[in-house]
Each structure stands twice: as structure tokens, then as C-alpha cells.
Design a protein around this motif. Structure first.
Motif, PDB file in Angstrom:
ATOM      1  N   GLU A 188      -7.058   2.366  -1.943  1.00 38.56           N
ATOM      2  CA  GLU A 188      -8.347   2.633  -2.595  1.00 38.56           C
ATOM      3  C   GLU A 188      -8.286   3.915  -3.423  1.00 38.56           C
ATOM      4  OE1 GLU A 188     -11.233   0.789  -2.302  1.00 38.56           O
ATOM      5  OE2 GLU A 188     -10.311  -0.726  -1.023  1.00 38.56           O
ATOM      6  N   SER A 189      -7.454   4.882  -2.979  1.00 36.44           N
ATOM      7  CA  SER A 189      -7.424   6.174  -3.671  1.00 36.44           C
ATOM      8  C   SER A 189      -6.836   6.049  -5.082  1.00 36.44           C
ATOM      9  CB  SER A 189      -6.606   7.178  -2.861  1.00 36.44           C
ATOM     10  OG  SER A 189      -5.285   6.710  -2.736  1.00 36.44           O
ATOM     11  N   THR A 241      -9.071  -9.650 -11.680  1.00 34.79           N
ATOM     12  CA  THR A 241      -8.196  -9.964 -10.535  1.00 34.79           C
ATOM     13  C   THR A 241      -8.197  -8.802  -9.531  1.00 34.79           C
ATOM     14  OG1 THR A 241      -6.270  -9.211 -11.791  1.00 34.79           O
ATOM     15  CG2 THR A 241      -6.613 -11.563 -11.726  1.00 34.79           C
ATOM     16  N   LYS A 242      -8.275  -7.574 -10.054  1.00 33.72           N
ATOM     17  CA  LYS A 242      -8.276  -6.419  -9.138  1.00 33.72           C
ATOM     18  C   LYS A 242      -9.524  -6.427  -8.253  1.00 33.72           C
ATOM     19  CE  LYS A 242      -6.071  -2.675 -10.304  1.00 33.72           C
ATOM     20  NZ  LYS A 242      -5.121  -2.535  -9.197  1.00 33.72           N
ATOM     21  N   MET A 243     -10.670  -6.768  -8.845  1.00 33.65           N
ATOM     22  CA  MET A 243     -11.904  -6.786  -8.074  1.00 33.65           C
ATOM     23  C   MET A 243     -11.890  -7.892  -7.015  1.00 33.65           C
ATOM     24  SD  MET A 243     -13.747  -4.291  -8.936  1.00 33.65           S
ATOM     25  CE  MET A 243     -12.259  -3.357  -9.144  1.00 33.65           C
ATOM     26  N   LYS A 250       0.830  -1.211   0.000  1.00 36.46           N
ATOM     27  CA  LYS A 250       0.000   0.000   0.000  1.00 36.46           C
ATOM     28  C   LYS A 250       0.866   1.265   0.000  1.00 36.46           C
ATOM     29  CE  LYS A 250      -3.853   2.094   2.384  1.00 36.46           C
ATOM     30  NZ  LYS A 250      -4.857   1.986   3.395  1.00 36.46           N
ATOM     31  N   ILE A 251       1.873   1.294   0.871  1.00 40.22           N
ATOM     32  CA  ILE A 251       2.727   2.487   0.958  1.00 40.22           C
ATOM     33  C   ILE A 251       3.532   2.666  -0.326  1.00 40.22           C
ATOM     34  CG2 ILE A 251       4.718   3.494   2.186  1.00 40.22           C
ATOM     35  CD1 ILE A 251       1.992   3.703   3.639  1.00 40.22           C
ATOM     36  N   ASP A 310      -6.232   3.266 -11.978  1.00 45.94           N
ATOM     37  CA  ASP A 310      -6.045   1.938 -12.572  1.00 45.94           C
ATOM     38  C   ASP A 310      -7.219   1.578 -13.479  1.00 45.94           C
ATOM     39  OD1 ASP A 310      -3.893   1.899 -10.957  1.00 45.94           O
ATOM     40  OD2 ASP A 310      -4.525   0.259  -9.670  1.00 45.94           O
ATOM     41  N   ILE A 311      -8.422   1.767 -12.953  1.00 51.20           N
ATOM     42  CA  ILE A 311      -9.596   1.291 -13.684  1.00 51.20           C
ATOM     43  C   ILE A 311      -9.856   2.150 -14.921  1.00 51.20           C
ATOM     44  CG2 ILE A 311     -12.110   1.009 -13.509  1.00 51.20           C
ATOM     45  CD1 ILE A 311     -11.600  -0.018 -10.663  1.00 51.20           C
TER      46      ILE A 311
END
Ligand code: SF4
Ligand code: SF4
Length: 376
Positions: free
Chosen positions: A294-295, A283-285, A79-80, A300-301
Motif C-alpha cells: 500500500e505504501s 486493473t490496479k484498483m 510485496k517484499i 504508482d498512481i
């Protein structure tokens, strides 16, 4: 611009995590980040920005980590790293005022692409009689009945030249900002090593069993979808380049026969992009959301969606090029392609460029410290 600048909370958190990881070193076989980390005793801002772009967000280190949240050390590397990576995209974007396009990137990108489609439509109405859009054409030069030759050639050249230059300037700024020697960046042996790593997507294989996405189970799914997307994109580039050579050098105007190189490579590339983008979206979902930021989902999408729609409109255009849908599909496809390329330096695409640069730098570090990274 250098690593002495005031540090953001993200940089401080990335440093804290790297210092813990450097004492632990359990994840050394997962990716290039940990072997590169082990070459350092301290982490400048430039080091951390480089390491964050070596990370490809497989989340394996999160699933393996005994210090991951809710443990109090709160080690959440993926995440970081993802958030710091996004900070570098904005920091090194060229020209600097356009870096703001990375704010609310999903919305901004969608608006620019929609505007591009509208602009192509308006331009066509201004240049042509509107009846031409809904007429059927066959044979050579039929695309130019809808969009005049000079516009079809001139506008993409300007957009491409700007995007390529902006990406080039971005990577130069990234190299300078992370204190990386320009001579290494241009070193043919290191660039070749990085190209091989990219073609094999070597580090997406983790320690050999793949990476974790949904849970502790290892899988190669993301690597395969990534590879399909990458080769699909390259085939589309090959198709467009071949079509340009046919048209401008050999004077064979489009559209081309179904068995010609531009059509075969463009079709395979388009199908690859459809499969790759849909698979990566799937895969992302399904991924475990704890190590994700999340931000960054919008960035990406939106990029995957624009790639998907561009390839879909290209394939539909191929199959309907001799009926009355051709005009509208050509306008839609060209608008999407224009939007895709205008936003390229300010979209998720920059991940490919900075990650490639980070792999070149890592190839140099490995050459100077030949211990092997144990990654298959
Ligand atoms: S992510 Fe956790 S297990 Fe892996 S090296 Fe860092 S502290 Fe160790
Ligand atoms: S998320 Fe994957 S690529 Fe990134 S540091 Fe962890 S193991 Fe390496």
C-alpha cells in the motif's frame, strides 16, 4: 557502495523468502525471477536487489503459493520484491540528496508538477503581454506567440539533459551496487535480447495464460495495457523528435498539418497513453490487495496521473490549436511535460530503466546457463 553494507529488514526478509522458494521451485515458469534465483545457492544483497528489479509484480507466485499468508511461512514474494525495489530506487538515485524525493513520492511528485505548471504560467506572463495568452493564432510559429522560441527550445533541452544524465548515473550505481560487470551491461547481444523481451513484454505473459491480478484467474489484461502505454510513450517520443528535426533542421515551424508524421504519431501515442494509464489504473484498483504494498500506491498512481494529464492536454491542444484556448492549453501542456521530465529520475519511471538493466543481466545469465526458462 556494495552488497557488504548493513542490511535492512527488507533485505533479510527477501533472502528468507528466496531461500524457501529455492527449496520449493514450484513457480519456475511464471517469470524470470525464479530461473535467476535457481542459479544461486546464497543471496547477497546485490543479488536480491537485482532479483527484485526482475520482478514485475504480477502476483502469480502469491496466488500459486501454498506457503502464502495466513500460512505460517508467510511467503509474500510480490510485496517484499516491490518494497525492496522501491528501496533500490532511493539507494541508487543520483544525485544522492535528491533520493529524498522518493519519500511520500505521490505527494512530492504532484507538488513538483503543479509548481512546473505555475512556473510556465509565471514565465509566460513575465515574457509576454498577458493578452497574447487569450488570443487566437493560426499558421506557422503560432506556438511561439505564446512562449518565445528560445525558451520553448532551451528549457526542455536543459531538463531533458539533466533527467537522462540522472537516469544514466542511477543505472551505473545500480550495476555497481549489485556487483554486475559493466562489460555485460554494454554487451550488444544481451542488450538486443533485453530489447526484444521488452517489446514483447515477454514475462508479463506468465507461463502462457497471463498473470493473476484480482484472484486465481489468469489474464493478459495488464500485459496489453502495459504494451499500449509503452508504445504510446514511444510514439510520443518519436513525434517530439520528428517535430524537433522539422523545426531545427528543415526550418518547418510548428504547428504541423493533421496528416503530418509528428501529428499522427503524437495523436496515436497520446491515445495509447490515455488507454494504457486508465487501463493500468483500473486493473490496479481491482487487484487483490494482499500481495500489494500500500505504501507504494502513491508513487504508482501519481506517475500514471501525470502521464494521463500530459497526454490529455496534448490532445486537447491539438484540437484547439486555432482558437483562444490554445495559449492556456499550451502553458498547461508544457508545464505538465516539464514536471514529468523533471521528476522522471525520481518517479515510477525508474522501474522501466532498472528492469531493463535487470533483463540485460538475466540475458547474460541465461546465455551462460542455457537451460531455457520455459516462459512463453
Ligand atoms: S512462491 Fe511459494 S510456491 Fe512459489 S516457489 Fe516460492 S515457496 Fe514455492
Ligand atoms: S510477482 Fe510475478 S514477477 Fe514477481 S516474483 Fe512473483 S511471479 Fe515473478
Amino acid at each position: 557502495m556494495n552488497s557488504e553494507e548493513a542490511e535492512t529488514p527488507l533485505v533479510k526478509e527477501a533472502r528468507r523468502i528466496m531461500e524457501v522458494c529455492n527449496s520449493c521451485r514450484y513457480c519456475g515458469g511464471f517469470c524470470a525471477v525464479f530461473p535467476a534465483m535457481e542459479l544461486r545457492r546464497s543471496f547477497s544483497r546485490g543479488d536480491l536487489e537485482y532479483l527484485s528489479n526482475l520482478c514485475h509484480n504480477c502476483t502469480s507466485c502469491f496466488h500459486a503459493c501454498q506457503y502464502a499468508p495466513p500460512q505460517e511461512f508467510d511467503i509474500n514474494n510480490p510485496k517484499i520484491m516491490a518494497e525492496l525495489r522501491a528501496e533500490t530506487y532511493e539507494k541508487y538515485a543520483w544525485p544522492a540528496p535528491l533520493a529524498k524525493l522518493f519519500h511520500r513520492n505521490g505527494t512530492v511528485m504532484s507538488l513538483i508538477v503543479a509548481f512546473s505548471v505555475m512556473a510556465v504560467l509565471i514565465l509566460t506572463f513575465m515574457l509576454q503581454n498577458k493578452n497574447v495568452i487569450f488570443s487566437a493564432y493560426q499558421g506557422a510559429n503560432s506556438f511561439y506567440q505564446i512562449i518565445p522560441y528560445n525558451v520553448m527550445i532551451g528549457v526542455p533541452i536543459v531538463i531533458m539533459a539533466f533527467s537522462v544524465f540522472a537516469l544514466f548515473m542511477g543505472v551505473i550505481r545500480f550495476a555497481r551496487g549489485t556487483d554486475w560487470k559493466m562489460s555485460e551491461m554494454m554487451n550488444p547481444a544481451l542488450v538486443t535480447r533485453a530489447i526484444i523481451d521488452v517489446l514483447l513484454l515477454r514475462y508479463l505473459g506468465g507461463a502462457g495464460d497471463g498473470c493473476n491480478y484480482e484472484d486465481d484467474t489468469f489474464s493478459h489484461k495488464r500485459r496489453y495495457f502495459h504494451q499500449t502505454l509503452f508504445f504510446g510513450f514511444m510514439l510520443c517520443v518519436a513525434s517530439t523528435t520528428a517535430a524537433a528535426i522539422y523545426d531545427h533542421i528543415f526550418h518547418w515551424p510548428a504547428p504541423y498539418p493533421l496528416t503530418s508524421f509528428p501529428v499522427v504519431s503524437g495523436t496515436l501515442g497520446g491515445v495509447g497513453l490515455l488507454i494504457g494509464t486508465s487501463g493500468l489504473f483500473w486493473t490496479k484498483m481491482k487487484r487483490d490487495k494482499r500481495p500489494l504494498s500500500e505504501s507504494l500506491l502513491g508513487m504508482d498512481i501519481s506517475f500514471m496521473l501525470v502521464l494521463f494529464l500530459t497526454s490529455l492536454s496534448g490532445l486537447l491542444l491539438l484540437f484547439m490549436r486555432e482558437n483562444t484556448m490554445m495559449g492556456s492549453l499550451l502553458i498547461l501542456h508544457l508545464g505538465l511535460v516539464a514536471g514529468l521530465f523533471i521528476t522522471l529520475p525520481y518517479s515510477k519511471f525508474v522501474h522501466a530503466i532498472y528492469r531493463f538493466a535487470a533483463l540485460v543481466r538475466y540475458a547474460g545469465e541465461k546465455r551462460s546457463n542455457p537451460r531455457g526458462d520455459g516462459i512463453v
